[in-house]
Design a protein around this motif. Structure first.
Motif, short mmCIF file in Angstrom:
data_model
loop_
_atom_site.label_atom_id
_atom_site.label_comp_id
_atom_site.label_asym_id
_atom_site.label_seq_id
_atom_site.Cartn_x
_atom_site.Cartn_y
_atom_site.Cartn_z
N ALA A 85 0.63 -1.17 0.01
CA ALA A 85 -0.46 -0.05 -0.23
C ALA A 85 0.84 1.52 -0.01
O ALA A 85 0.35 2.28 -0.74
N LEU A 86 1.96 1.35 1.08
CA LEU A 86 2.60 1.89 1.31
C LEU A 86 3.08 2.25 0.05
O LEU A 86 3.67 4.01 -0.40
N ALA A 87 4.22 1.67 -1.03
CA ALA A 87 3.89 1.28 -2.63
C ALA A 87 3.95 2.19 -3.59
O ALA A 87 3.94 2.62 -4.32
N ALA A 88 2.24 1.65 -3.38
CA ALA A 88 1.04 2.31 -4.16
C ALA A 88 1.05 4.05 -3.98
O ALA A 88 1.20 4.90 -4.97
N LEU A 89 1.33 4.37 -3.18
CA LEU A 89 0.97 5.80 -2.57
C LEU A 89 2.12 6.49 -2.95
O LEU A 89 2.18 7.35 -2.68
N MET A 90 3.33 5.91 -2.97
CA MET A 90 4.27 6.34 -3.54
C MET A 90 4.37 6.80 -4.69
O MET A 90 4.50 8.60 -5.41
N SER A 91 3.92 5.94 -5.10
CA SER A 91 3.67 6.54 -7.19
C SER A 91 2.61 6.94 -7.27
O SER A 91 3.09 8.45 -7.80
N ILE A 92 1.80 7.42 -7.05
CA ILE A 92 1.17 8.78 -6.73
C ILE A 92 1.30 9.59 -6.43
O ILE A 92 1.02 11.46 -7.16
N LYS A 93 2.10 9.61 -5.27
CA LYS A 93 2.51 10.76 -4.23
C LYS A 93 3.98 12.04 -4.81
O LYS A 93 3.67 12.73 -5.09
N CYS A 94 4.49 11.02 -5.65
CA CYS A 94 5.87 10.96 -6.83
C CYS A 94 4.80 12.36 -8.16
O CYS A 94 5.59 13.26 -8.52
#
Ligand code: NAD
Length: 428
Positions: A85-94
């Motif tokens: 989940a955190l990895a997915a959120l990082m893609s969105i965040k960047c």
């Protein structure tokens, strides 16, 4: 507490965005699926001379827009669903802050509170050895997260350079300044959050003076945001750590609390030993002891979750009194809670925007490492502000046009950006 795990929560938010965008099933599938999941075991010799084993993770979610980027968490509850989940959120965040990086995340299932510095150092080196072939300045760039810090990043960089036999400061960010860290990185997450919060208050014609703020978590994100907001005239009425919360309707000085916490070993211990609390001192300081759950529901204008995920859920969202929630933590609000908060008219500045200052300055650190040329703190702050405000206005304007929440607006906008990159790569 929501029954869904953090990754299921991510999928739900993504599906909501997908309905608005009318994505094809192929497009949705790509956005739902990590590129690579690494699950390894780290083995160290403990201080008691016995072997100790730990689960270690790296999830590389998307590199559509650039190398994978994301922190490493040391926590007893770190597991693969959380890291995904955190990895997915990082893609969105960047993509929210429009920097040329993708998303990844790592973790080790361990409890740093019961490990010695030597054991933590061995685990850090073990993580790098386990992942060495898959990470690096052009592939995947880690950083600190919960219970990891600049010193651990320095040790990890040292191990990476030993394995590859060359200098590679761009392998990892959040390093100490002496090893190529960036000025302004320590306070970047909090500072970025403050830039967007101040902008929101400005467009609402509000003023900071006397606005009451409660903050869950008193680590890198929580302590710095408390200090910055305090210096800008906000009233910090509540703070908490993993042991409990302090609430003071007339305000607290966060730096003083931090000094006392450091001396006593925890916020709770400033006033209490075990279950026995010093009533006179509490009264004199105008402080009440609270649980973390009570803090979230306390009387305040701005609530800042800056600890762990899923803290605001369907069981407590209805009781939240704040008018604005600034999500410095990753995934602190469940999708069920989001619906309740929206109905109540509480404005949520979503994690993918609110805490993106951290990855933005991590990006600056990487750029400085690759160029081997370093910026002043003023330059860092100026560039950070520009990026945060641009992302904020993109989201607010889109949310107003579409009449949707900031979180939905952020996801819809950036899913478009990620898909555009995937299309030009010929992957969709
Ligand atoms: P940290 O380890 O420095 O601090 C974590 C804080 O949370 C500590 O004060 C700890 O006592 C508290 N905590 C732990 N369990 C808790 C609980 N059950 N209830 C209340 N408090 C609890 O971590 P951090 O770097 O400040 O990260 C905090 C959050 O911010 C995480 O969700 C992280 O992913 C997110 N975040 C941090 C950064 C960054 O640059 N540090 C960037 C983006 C997002």
């Amino acid at each position: 507490m929501s029954q869904k795990n953090p990754f299921q929560n991510y999928l739900e938010i993504l599906e909501n965005a997908s309905k608005i965008l009318g994505l094809s099933s192929k497009e949705l599938k790509i956005l739902q699926t990590p590129n690579r999941i690494l699950e390894k075991e780290i083995s160290i010799i403990g201080d008691d001379t016995h072997e100790k084993k730990f689960k270690a993770y790296r999830v590389q979610f998307s590199n559509a827009r650039g190398p994978y980027k994301g922190g490493i968490r040391f926590h007893p509850e770190a597991d693969i669903e959380e890291v995904k989940a955190l990895a997915a959120l990082m893609s969105i965040k960047c993509a929210v802050v429009n920097i040329p990086l993708g998303g990844g995340k790592g973790g080790v299932q361990c409890n740093p509170k019961i490990l010695s510095d030597r054991e933590i150092s061995e685990i850090s080196r073990g993580w790098v050895r386990a992942m060495a072939d898959f990470v690096g300045p052009e592939k995947d760039i880690p950083a600190p997260d919960v219970y990891t810090n600049p010193e651990i990043m320095g040790i990890m960089m040292d191990e990476f350079e030993k394995i590859h036999g060359k200098s590679a400061p761009g392998f990892i960010t959040g390093k100490p300044l002496a090893l190529g860290g960036s000025l302004g990185r320590g306070t970047a997450t909090a500072q970025g959050g403050v830039y967007v919060l101040e902008e929101l208050i400005k467009i609402q014609n509000g003023t900071p003076e006397g606005m009451k703020v409660a903050i869950q978590g008193f680590g890198n994100a929580g302590l710095h945001v408390a200090n910055i907001l305090h210096s800008l005239g906000y009233k910090i009425v509540g703070v908490s750590d993993s042991h409990g919360a302090l609430y003071a309707p007339n305000g607290l000085d966060p730096q003083q609390i931090a000094t006392q916490k450091h001396e006593k070993g925890g916020l709770h211990h400033i006033y209490c030993e075990g279950n026995i609390c010093d009533a006179k001192k509490l009264m004199a300081d105008g402080v009440q002891i609270m649980t973390n759950e009570e803090l979230l529901e306390c009387e305040c204008d701005i609530l800042i979750p800056a600890a762990l995920d899923r803290q605001i859920h369907e069981g407590n969202a209805g009781n939240i009194k704040a008018k604005i929630i600034l999500e410095l933590a990753n995934g602190p609000t469940t999708p069920e809670a989001d619906v309740i908060l929206e109905e109540k008219g509480i404005l949520v500045i979503p994690d993918v925007l609110a805490n993106a200052g951290g990855v933005t300055v991590s990006y600056f650190e990487w750029v400085q490492n690759l160029a081997n040329y370093y910026w002043t703190e003023e330059e860092v702050k100026e560039k950070l502000k520009k990026i945060m405000l641009s992302a904020f206005h993109d989201i607010v304007e889109f949310a107003q046009i579409q009449k949707i929440s900031y979180r939905k607006a952020a996801f819809v906008l950036v899913v478009r950006r990620i898909l555009e990159a995937l299309k030009f790569r010929g992957r969709v």
